[in-house]
Design an enzyme around this catalytic site. Structure first.
Site, PDB file in Angstrom:
ATOM      1  N   SER A 299      11.609  -3.437  10.779  1.00  0.00           N
ATOM      2  CA  SER A 299      11.032  -4.017  11.999  1.00  0.00           C
ATOM      3  C   SER A 299      11.272  -5.516  11.968  1.00  0.00           C
ATOM      4  CB  SER A 299       9.529  -3.773  12.043  1.00  0.00           C
ATOM      5  OG  SER A 299       8.862  -4.696  11.178  1.00  0.00           O
ATOM      6  N   ASP A 300      11.203  -6.164  13.117  1.00  0.00           N
ATOM      7  CA  ASP A 300      11.192  -7.619  13.099  1.00  0.00           C
ATOM      8  C   ASP A 300       9.824  -8.070  12.564  1.00  0.00           C
ATOM      9  OD1 ASP A 300      11.846 -10.278  13.354  1.00  0.00           O
ATOM     10  OD2 ASP A 300      12.621 -10.100  15.379  1.00  0.00           O
ATOM     11  N   TRP A 301       9.724  -9.339  12.291  1.00  0.00           N
ATOM     12  CA  TRP A 301       8.543  -9.946  11.652  1.00  0.00           C
ATOM     13  C   TRP A 301       7.238  -9.553  12.388  1.00  0.00           C
ATOM     14  CZ3 TRP A 301       8.126 -13.935   7.735  1.00  0.00           C
ATOM     15  CH2 TRP A 301       6.865 -14.528   7.651  1.00  0.00           C
TER      16      TRP A 301
END
Ligand code: BGC
Length: 797
Positions: A299-301
Site C-alpha cells: 500500500s502507499d504510506w
C-alpha cells in the site's frame, strides 16, 4: 462497423483464423506469468517449504512495513524496530539509507528471528539515488527509453550499495492536469509515451533478472489512476469511465507488469467510489487475473489505515477489505499488524488469504536472492565522480525543450548564444540555488553536489557575467519559510529573525543589472521544496512570488531576454510567449543543471527535448491534453476573439481563451530545422483478421524521410499519430502510436519506419474488449502533435 466476432466468420476461414483468435485472446489478456522468475520451480519450492513452518504471527509480520528512517507521510509509527526484527515481525523497512543501517536490522532478522527471514529494504529512488538526475517529467521529455534505462541503472547500483534492493519507482501515473504537483514524477499525459518509459524503467532497474547483485525490484506506483485526481488536488477521488481507465490510465501499469515488474504500490485515491487500496476490481481482477501479475502489492504510506477516512468501515473491516482485495503489505499504517491475526483466529478471514499475501512477498525476497545474500558490503562513501557527473549532464542535456527562439531585430535568434553577447546578465531566484536544481523527490540527493547555472556560466564567461537574484521564489514571509524548508516540510527554527525580502528593491537592482548587459537570461520557475511533487497541488500555474513582475520589468528594459523555466510542471507562460523571444523549458535538471544548461545555451549541444505534457494558455483549460475525444460541435476558425454570430458561438470553445495549448504535446524546437517527406504506407488496406494475428508484429508499416535542412547537426524526435475515423466507441482526435529519435548531420536524411499492428490500432469497445474494427485510420508523421504530413490505412472486414 462490425468488429471481429465468432459469428461473423465463415467456416472456410476458420482454419486460417485459429491463430488469429488465439492472438485475439492473447492480445486482450496479456500472457500470464510476465515475470517467470517469481514463480520458478525453485522459488516456489522454497516459498512453500518456508510458509509451512510459519506461525500466524510470523506470517502477519511479513505483511508489515515501517519507516525506520525519515517520514514521507503523516503519522509515522516509531515502534521498536530492533525488537520486531528480532521476532521476525517485520517484512520490510523503508527509508534506511546505508549499508550500515540496513545491515543492522538484517542481522537481527536473519540471526535472531526463528525462521531467519531477511527484511526487504525499500526506498524512494525516483530520479537517481545519490546521483540526482533530472526529474521524471524531464526524463520523459527526452523521449528516449535508453536514457531512462541509464538513470535506472545508475540508481539501482547506488541503491544496492546502500543496502536497498527495492525501489518505489517508476511512477507511471498518467498526469493530464499540472495543478497536480505529482505530475513531476510522471511521464506526462500520454499512455503510449508513458508505457514506453515504464518499460524502460523496469528494464533498467530489474535487468530482466532480479537475482543479479546490482538489480533492484521495482514498485510501480500508484495503482491505480492516482493522476486522475478530480481538480488536480492531491489524494482526491478519481471518477472516470472504464474505457478511459483502461485505455489511458492503466496502460503504463500494464506495460510495466508485462515488462516483469516485481511489485506495485496501491494508491491513496478512490476509483469510481471504491478506494484503490481496497479495490478487488483493479487489484485482483485486472492486475492478477487479466495481467497475470505474480509479485506483491504494497500500500502507499498509511493508505490502508486511511481507508477509515473513506468511510468504508472500522479498523478491522478496512484491513480485511484491503487484504482480500489484494494489498499484500501495509506501508507504515500498521493496521495489518494489529487487526488481521484476530480475524483469522475468529474465522472472519481465511488463513489462505494471509498465506497468499505472504507467498507473494516471499517470492520477491527469494527472487532477489536475499536469503542467500542478505547483507551489503560496506563500501567507500559516495562521491559525485566525473563519470557520474558526465552521465547526469548528458541526460540533462537531452531533457531541455526549446519552446521558442524567435529572431530579434538586429540580433537574429538569441540562441545559441554567441560571442556577440559580450556582457550577459543572469537574473532570477533559480539562477543560483543548489537545492532547487535537484527537484522534488531527490530523496538522498545532496544539494552540495549541484552546480548552478550561475556557477557554470561564470566559468564560461568570467567577468562578462553579471548577476542579480531579482527576487525570491515566494514573497514576504513565505520567502523565509521556504528558505528553511526541509524535505519533510518542517521549517527550521530561526525564521523569526530574518528580514522580510523587499521585492521592489531587488527587482530594481536586477533591472539595473540587465541594462548593463547585451542579453539577459532569466532563470524563473517554482520551488521544488514546497510547490512540486507530493502534497503540492496548485490552483494557479503562473510564476510564484514576484517573478512575473521581475520578468516584465527586465523585458521592459528592451534588452533581449532568454527565459529558462525551471519547474516540475507545465506552467502558464502566456505572457512570456508573447513578450520573450527565447524560452527554454529546463524542468529540474539535477546535479549537472548548470553545465548542461550552459552547453545547450551556447550550442555545444543542440536541444532535442519534446514536451511530454501540454503547456496551457490558462489554468482554466486544465485538464488539457492533445488526445481529446471528439465533440459534436468541434471548434474551428479563429478562437482569439468573442464569437460574432451563432455559428461562432455554439461550438465547443471558451469565450475568453483559445482551446489549444500554448505549446502542445510533442513540441520542441532545435537549432536546426527538419523537413518531412510525404509518409508512405506499405499497404493501404489490411484485412481486420491480419491485424488480430499481428500481435507484436506489424500488419503495415509507415515510412517517412526526415531531413536536416539547417546548418548544424541535430536530433529530431519523429512522432507518429493516428486517428480512428469510424469506431463503435469514439476515439481520440489524435493518438501517439510511435516515435523515434533520429540524429542527422546538416543535409543528411534518414528513412524512418513505424510498425502498425494490433498493439497500435486496437482500442476498448463497449464490451471492454480490446479490439480492431473495419475503419480508416488517418496517420500523421511529424515533429509534434501538430504534425501535418499525412497518409492513411484502411482496415477491411
Ligand atoms: C508516496 C509514495 C512513496 C511513499 C514512500 C508516499 O507518501 O505517495 O510515492 O513511495 O510515500 O515514501
Amino acid at each position: 462497423m462490425k468488429s471481429l466476432t465468432l459469428c461473423s466468420l465463415r467456416p472456410l476461414s476458420l482454419l486460417l483464423l485459429a491463430a488469429s483468435l488465439f492472438s485475439l485472446t492473447a492480445a486482450s489478456q496479456p500472457a500470464p506469468r510476465p515475470n517467470p522468475q517469481l514463480v520458478s520451480k525453485d522459488v516456489n519450492a522454497r516459498v512453500e517449504a518456508l510458509l509451512r513452518q510459519m506461525t500466524l504471527d510470523e506470517k502477519v509480520g511479513q505483511l508489515a512495513q515501517f519507516s525506520a528512517g525519515f517520514a514521507t507521510g503523516p503519522g509515522a509509527n516509531n515502534l521498536r524496530y530492533d525488537e520486531l526484527a528480532a521476532k521476525g515481525q517485520v517484512g520490510s523497512l523503508l527509508s534506511l539509507v546505508s549499508a550500515e543501517s540496513t545491515n543492522h536490522y538484517q542481522h537481527l532478522a536473519v540471526e535472531k528471528s526463528r525462521l531467519h527471514i531477511p527484511i526487504l529494504f525499500g526506498m524512494d529512488v525516483i530520479h537517481g539515488h545519490r546521483t540526482t538526475f533530472p526529474v521524471p517529467l524531464a526524463l520523459a521529455a527526452s523521449w528516449d527509453p535508453a536514457t531512462i534505462e541509464t538513470v535506472a541503472r545508475m540508481g539501482a547500483v547506488e541503491a544496492r550499495a546502500d543496502g536497498i534492493p527495492w525501489v518505489f519507482s517508476p511512477m507511471v501515473d498518467i498526469a493530464r492536469d499540472p495543478r497536480w504537483g505529482r505530475i513531476i514524477e510522471s511521464a506526462g499525459e500520454d499512455p503510449y509515451l508513458g508505457s514506453a518509459m515504464a518499460r524502460a524503467w523496469v528494464k533498467g532497474y530489474q535487468q530482466d533478472d532480479l537475482s543479479k547483485p546490482d538489480s533492484v525490484a521495482v514498485s510501480v506506483k500508484h495503482f491505480a489512476a492516482y493522476g486522475g485526481a478530480i481538480a488536480g488536488r492531491d489524494y482526491n477521488a478519481v471518477d472516470m469511465g472504464e474505457i478511459t481507465l483502461r485505455q489511458v490510465y492503466l496502460e503504463p501499469y500494464r506495460a510495466a507488469v508485462e515488462a516483469g515488474a516485481a511489485t506495485l504500490m496501491s494508491s491513496f485515491n478512490s476509483i469510481n467510489g471504491i478506494p484503490a487500496s481496497a479495490n478487488p476490481f483493479t487489484l485482483t481482477q485486472i492486475l492478477r487475473k487479466e495481467w497475470g501479475f505474480d509479485g506483491f502489492v504494497v500500500s502507499d504510506w498509511g493508505a490502508v489505515a486511511e481507508l477509515r477516512n473513506h468511510s468504508i468501515g472500522d479498523d478491522a473491516t478496512v484491513a480485511r477489505k484491503a487484504l482480500e482485495a489484494g494489498v499484500d503489505m501495509d506501508m507504515e499504517g500498521n493496521l495489518f499488524g494489529t487487526v488481521i491475526a484476530a480475524q483469522v483466529r475468529s474465522g472472519k478471514i481465511p488463513e489462505a488469504v494471509v498465506d497468499e499475501a505472504v507467498r507473494r512477498i516471499l517470492r520477491v525476497k527469494f527472487a532477489l536472492g536475499l536469503f542467500d545474500h542478505p547483507y551489503t558490503a560496506e563500501g567507500p562513501a559516495y562521491d559525485a565522480t566525473p563519470e557520474r557527473r558526465a552521465a547526469a549532464r548528458k541526460v540533462a542535456e537531452e531533457t531541455f525543450v526549446l519552446l521558442k527562439n524567435d529572431p530579434v531585430e538586429g540580433v537574429g535568434a538569441l540562441l545559441p548564444l554567441t560571442a556577440k553577447a559580450k556582457k550577459v546578465a543572469l537574473i532570477g531566484p533559480l539562477a543560483d540555488s543548489q537545492t532547487e536544481m535537484l527537484g522534488a523527490w531527490a530523496v538522498t540527493g545532496d544539494p552540495k553536489y549541484a552546480v548552478t547555472l550561475k556557477t557554470a556560466l561564470s566559468e564560461r564567461l568570467g567577468d562578462r557575467l553579471l548577476y542579480a537574484q531579482g527576487c525570491d521564489l515566494l514573497s514576504g514571509e513565505d520567502a523565509n519559510v521556504l528558505k528553511q524548508a526541509s524535505f519533510t516540510g518542517q521549517a527550521v527554527a530561526g525564521s523569526k529573525d530574518m528580514p522580510i525580502p523587499d521585492d521592489q528593491k531587488t527587482i530594481a537592482e536586477a533591472v539595473e543589472t540587465a541594462k548593463k548587459a547585451d542579453v539577459a537570461i532569466l532563470a524563473l520557475g517554482e520551488s521544488a521544496s514546497w510547490m512540486e511533487g507530493e502534497a503540492a497541488s496548485r490552483a494557479t500555474l503562473g510564476f510564484t512570488g514576484a517573478q512575473q513582475q521581475l520578468l516584465e520589468a527586465v523585458v521592459a528594459t528592451g534588452k533581449p531576454v532568454i527565459l529558462v523555466v525551471l519547474a516540475g510542471r507545465p506552467l502558464e507562460l502566456k505572457w512570456a510567449a508573447q513578450h520573450v523571444p527565447a524560452i527554454l523549458e529546463a524542468w529540474s535538471p539535477g546535479i549537472e543543471a548548470g553545465p548542461a544548461l550552459v552547453r545547450v545555451l551556447f550550442g555545444d549541444v543542440n536541444p532535442s527535448g519534446k514536451l511530454p505534457a501540454s503547456l496551457p494558455r490558462a489554468v482554466g483549460q486544465e485538464p488539457l491534453y492533445y488526445a481529446q475525444l471528439p465533440t459534436g460541435r468541434p471548434a474551428h476558425g479563429d478562437l482569439g476573439h468573442l464569437p460574432r454570430d451563432p455559428g461562432e458561438r455554439f461550438m465547443s470553445r471558451y469565450m475568453d481563451e483559445e482551446n489549444s495549448a500554448l505549446y502542445p504535446f510533442g513540441w520542441g524546437l532545435s537549432y536546426t530545422r527538419f523537413s518531412y517527406s510525404q509518409p508512405t504506407i506499405s499497404r493501404p488496406e489490411v484485412p481486420m483478421r491480419e491485424i488480430f494475428a499481428s500481435g507484436h508484429h506489424p500488419a503495415a508499416t509507415v515510412g517517412v524521410e526526415v531531413k536536416n535542412t539547417g546548418g548544424v547537426a541535430g536530433t529530431e524526435v519523429v512522432q507518429l499519430y493516428i486517428r480512428n475515423t469510424s469506431a463503435s466507441v469514439e476515439q481520440p482526435v489524435r493518438e501517439l502510436k510511435g516515435f523515434a529519435r533520429v540524429t542527422l548531420a546538416p543535409g543528411e536524411s534518414k528513412h524512418v519506419e513505424f510498425p502498425l499492428g494490433f498493439d497500435e490500432l486496437s482500442f476498448y469497445n463497449a464490451e471492454i474488449h480490446r479490439t480492431v474494427e473495419a475503419t480508416t485510420y488517418k496517420i500523421w508523421v511529424g515533429g509534434s502533435s501538430l504534425a501535418t504530413a499525412e497518409t492513411s490505412l484502411q482496415v477491411t472486414e
